[in-house]
Write a protein that holds these residues in place. Structure first.
Motif, mmCIF file in Angstrom:
data_model
loop_
_atom_site.group_PDB
_atom_site.id
_atom_site.type_symbol
_atom_site.label_atom_id
_atom_site.label_comp_id
_atom_site.label_asym_id
_atom_site.label_seq_id
_atom_site.Cartn_x
_atom_site.Cartn_y
_atom_site.Cartn_z
ATOM 1 N N ARG A 239 0.857 -1.193 0.000
ATOM 2 C CA ARG A 239 0.000 0.000 0.000
ATOM 3 C C ARG A 239 0.887 1.234 0.000
ATOM 4 N NH1 ARG A 239 -2.960 3.936 2.725
ATOM 5 N NH2 ARG A 239 -5.218 3.927 2.292
ATOM 6 N N VAL A 240 0.655 2.110 -0.956
ATOM 7 C CA VAL A 240 1.419 3.359 -0.985
ATOM 8 C C VAL A 240 0.868 4.283 0.094
ATOM 9 C CG1 VAL A 240 1.846 3.075 -3.439
ATOM 10 C CG2 VAL A 240 -0.078 4.480 -2.707
ATOM 11 N N SER A 241 1.599 5.349 0.395
ATOM 12 C CA SER A 241 1.161 6.249 1.457
ATOM 13 C C SER A 241 0.341 7.407 0.914
ATOM 14 C CB SER A 241 2.373 6.801 2.213
ATOM 15 O OG SER A 241 3.043 7.781 1.444
ATOM 16 N N GLU A 242 -0.459 7.999 1.801
ATOM 17 C CA GLU A 242 -1.214 9.195 1.425
ATOM 18 C C GLU A 242 -0.261 10.296 0.962
ATOM 19 O OE1 GLU A 242 -4.493 9.637 1.491
ATOM 20 O OE2 GLU A 242 -5.142 7.798 2.508
ATOM 21 N N LEU A 243 0.883 10.381 1.615
ATOM 22 C CA LEU A 243 1.844 11.439 1.325
ATOM 23 C C LEU A 243 2.370 11.332 -0.102
ATOM 24 C CD1 LEU A 243 2.917 13.752 3.068
ATOM 25 C CD2 LEU A 243 4.837 12.287 3.716
ATOM 26 N N THR A 244 2.855 10.153 -0.477
ATOM 27 C CA THR A 244 3.411 9.995 -1.828
ATOM 28 C C THR A 244 2.318 10.034 -2.884
ATOM 29 O OG1 THR A 244 3.381 7.583 -1.547
ATOM 30 C CG2 THR A 244 5.436 8.725 -1.040
ATOM 31 N N PHE A 245 1.190 9.406 -2.595
ATOM 32 C CA PHE A 245 0.093 9.387 -3.564
ATOM 33 C C PHE A 245 -0.376 10.799 -3.888
ATOM 34 C CE2 PHE A 245 -4.561 9.567 -4.106
ATOM 35 C CZ PHE A 245 -4.642 9.003 -5.380
ATOM 36 N N HIS A 246 -0.554 11.623 -2.881
ATOM 37 C CA HIS A 246 -1.093 12.963 -3.131
ATOM 38 C C HIS A 246 -0.099 13.841 -3.896
ATOM 39 C CE1 HIS A 246 -4.925 12.442 -1.313
ATOM 40 N NE2 HIS A 246 -4.432 12.124 -0.129
ATOM 41 N N VAL A 247 1.196 13.705 -3.615
ATOM 42 C CA VAL A 247 2.186 14.461 -4.394
ATOM 43 C C VAL A 247 2.085 14.071 -5.865
ATOM 44 C CG1 VAL A 247 4.645 14.789 -4.846
ATOM 45 C CG2 VAL A 247 3.811 14.830 -2.497
ATOM 46 N N LEU A 248 2.065 12.774 -6.136
ATOM 47 C CA LEU A 248 2.034 12.299 -7.521
ATOM 48 C C LEU A 248 0.694 12.584 -8.191
ATOM 49 C CD1 LEU A 248 3.957 8.961 -6.986
ATOM 50 C CD2 LEU A 248 4.773 10.974 -8.222
ATOM 51 N N SER A 249 -0.380 12.448 -7.436
ATOM 52 C CA SER A 249 -1.698 12.716 -7.998
ATOM 53 C C SER A 249 -1.839 14.182 -8.396
ATOM 54 C CB SER A 249 -2.783 12.332 -6.986
ATOM 55 O OG SER A 249 -4.070 12.551 -7.521
ATOM 56 N N ARG A 250 -1.376 15.076 -7.540
ATOM 57 C CA ARG A 250 -1.455 16.511 -7.849
ATOM 58 C C ARG A 250 -0.644 16.869 -9.088
ATOM 59 N NH1 ARG A 250 -0.900 17.082 -2.163
ATOM 60 N NH2 ARG A 250 1.308 17.585 -2.427
ATOM 61 N N ARG A 251 0.427 16.134 -9.327
ATOM 62 C CA ARG A 251 1.269 16.396 -10.496
ATOM 63 C C ARG A 251 0.767 15.701 -11.751
ATOM 64 N NH1 ARG A 251 6.312 17.405 -11.069
ATOM 65 N NH2 ARG A 251 5.564 17.363 -13.206
ATOM 66 N N GLY A 252 -0.312 14.936 -11.667
ATOM 67 C CA GLY A 252 -0.833 14.252 -12.846
ATOM 68 C C GLY A 252 0.052 13.108 -13.310
ATOM 69 N N ALA A 253 0.766 12.480 -12.387
ATOM 70 C CA ALA A 253 1.646 11.358 -12.741
ATOM 71 C C ALA A 253 0.828 10.187 -13.275
ATOM 72 C CB ALA A 253 2.449 10.918 -11.519
ATOM 73 N N THR A 254 1.459 9.395 -14.115
ATOM 74 C CA THR A 254 0.840 8.191 -14.665
ATOM 75 C C THR A 254 1.713 6.987 -14.320
ATOM 76 O OG1 THR A 254 1.990 8.530 -16.777
ATOM 77 C CG2 THR A 254 -0.236 9.442 -16.573
ATOM 78 N N GLY A 255 1.183 5.791 -14.567
ATOM 79 C CA GLY A 255 1.942 4.588 -14.234
ATOM 80 C C GLY A 255 1.819 3.509 -15.283
ATOM 81 N N VAL A 256 2.817 2.635 -15.316
ATOM 82 C CA VAL A 256 2.819 1.469 -16.192
ATOM 83 C C VAL A 256 3.332 0.269 -15.413
ATOM 84 C CG1 VAL A 256 3.154 2.805 -18.321
ATOM 85 C CG2 VAL A 256 5.148 1.971 -17.060
ATOM 86 N N ALA A 257 2.982 -0.925 -15.891
ATOM 87 C CA ALA A 257 3.455 -2.161 -15.260
ATOM 88 C C ALA A 257 4.244 -2.967 -16.278
ATOM 89 C CB ALA A 257 2.276 -2.979 -14.737
ATOM 90 N N VAL A 258 5.256 -3.685 -15.792
ATOM 91 C CA VAL A 258 6.089 -4.497 -16.677
ATOM 92 C C VAL A 258 6.185 -5.919 -16.143
ATOM 93 C CG1 VAL A 258 7.464 -2.586 -17.585
ATOM 94 C CG2 VAL A 258 8.165 -3.685 -15.467
#
Length: 322
Positions: A239-258
């Protein structure tokens, strides 16, 4: 844990100044892929083999001097463990690390060699967070999470300050897209703060891509009850943290899986093209690029976050034995 403050770009710049004062910048390699020059930041060449010393150093140096004698407690499968142990040793502070019993031997031995005490736990049945919190409370020590901490996030972001300067120096300009391995998101969040004008793409192993799913959903999604096995021990965060998630969410970050196969291909590519030893978790961003999960573009920066491999497993990867 109560967060007393939020991580900031000013904090990242402070962390960068601290880190620069004690270790040289990790190398930046430039390779042409599909006719485009791509920058690779080799955090695998840090003194303890991963970017984690950055956050550890920023966090431990922020501890008031009269509290340092009580030491620190951390939990980690290995790279954060070694980063905290490395920083604690330089500051003459006691360090106790809670590590899973199946942590790679090389990472456990590396942590012990740096003078830290190690307590093991069963990652399938026990909570490392609860164990570490209890030990810290009993000792009066400071708990140093691997990603859920503003100082740790800022420290990891110092890699972005370095990389931006290095890219400018070799004529690549400012980073426009950063591809970064993600477990709990500390490094990715720090880079998002350090490089506010760059797009952020996090890369994770298939089945452990909870940050990707969380960013797409708009709320935190945990890893499922029975995630698949992965060689990426450093990225097994459920589980990621609220702290890291909110920083990345506010910046519009995206993700991929490999996939695991794509990760092994990336490790071999790094060995052949860059002459670098990169551990599975440290190679996922490269794997995303090579597998076409991320489009190559000018100004791209790819983080190779760690190089603490199990030699036997790494030998099989290089030999093409799955």
């Amino acid at each position: 844990m109560t967060i007393l403050r939020q991580p900031t770009r000013a904090g990242v710049r402070d962390a960068a100044a601290k880190v620069t004062a004690i270790v040289p910048p990790s190398p930046l390699f430039v390779v042409e892929i599909e006719g485009v020059k791509v920058a690779f930041k080799a955090e695998c060449l840090q003194p303890m083999g991963a970017f984690k010393l950055r956050g550890a150093w920023h966090r431990l140096t922020a501890i008031e001097s009269d509290l340092r004698s009580k030491g620190v407690v951390a939990f980690s499968s290995g790279n954060h463990a070694q980063g905290v142990a490395w920083a604690a040793k330089r500051l003459a502070m006691p360090a106790l690390i809670v590590m899973p019993s199946d942590a790679p031997k090389a990472k456990r031995e590396g942590t012990l060699a740096l003078g830290a005490e190690v307590v093991t736990y069963d990652r399938a049945t026990e909570s490392r967070e609860k164990i570490a919190a209890a030990l810290a409370a009993a000792r009066g020590a400071v708990l140093v999470p691997s990603f859920d901490d503003p100082w740790v996030i800022e420290g990891q972001g110092s890699a972005g300050i370095e990389a931006a300067a290095q890219m400018q120096a070799v004529g690549l300009g400012a980073p426009t897209r950063v591809v970064v391995p993600c477990g709990g998101g500390g490094l990715a969040a720090g880079l998002a703060l350090a490089l506010p004008d760059a797009g952020i793409t996090v890369a994770e192993p298939e089945g452990w891509d909870d940050m990707r799913r969380s960013l797409e959903a708009g709320w935190i999604e945990e890893v499922g009850a029975s995630p698949p096995p992965t060689a990426c021990d450093a990225l097994q965060t459920k589980r990621v943290s609220e702290l890291t998630f909110h920083v990345l969410s506010r910046r519009g970050a995206t993700g991929v899986a490999v996939s695991e196969a794509q990760i092994r291909t990336a490790q071999r590519w790094a060995a052949e093209r860059l002459r670098l030893v990169v551990e599975p978790g440290g190679a996922v961003a490269l794997a995303a690029l090579l597998a076409g999960r991320v489009k190559v573009e000018a100004g791209m920066l790819v983080l190779l976050s760690g190089g603490n491999v199990d030699l036997a497993a790494y030998g099989r990867v290089l030999a093409g034995i799955s």
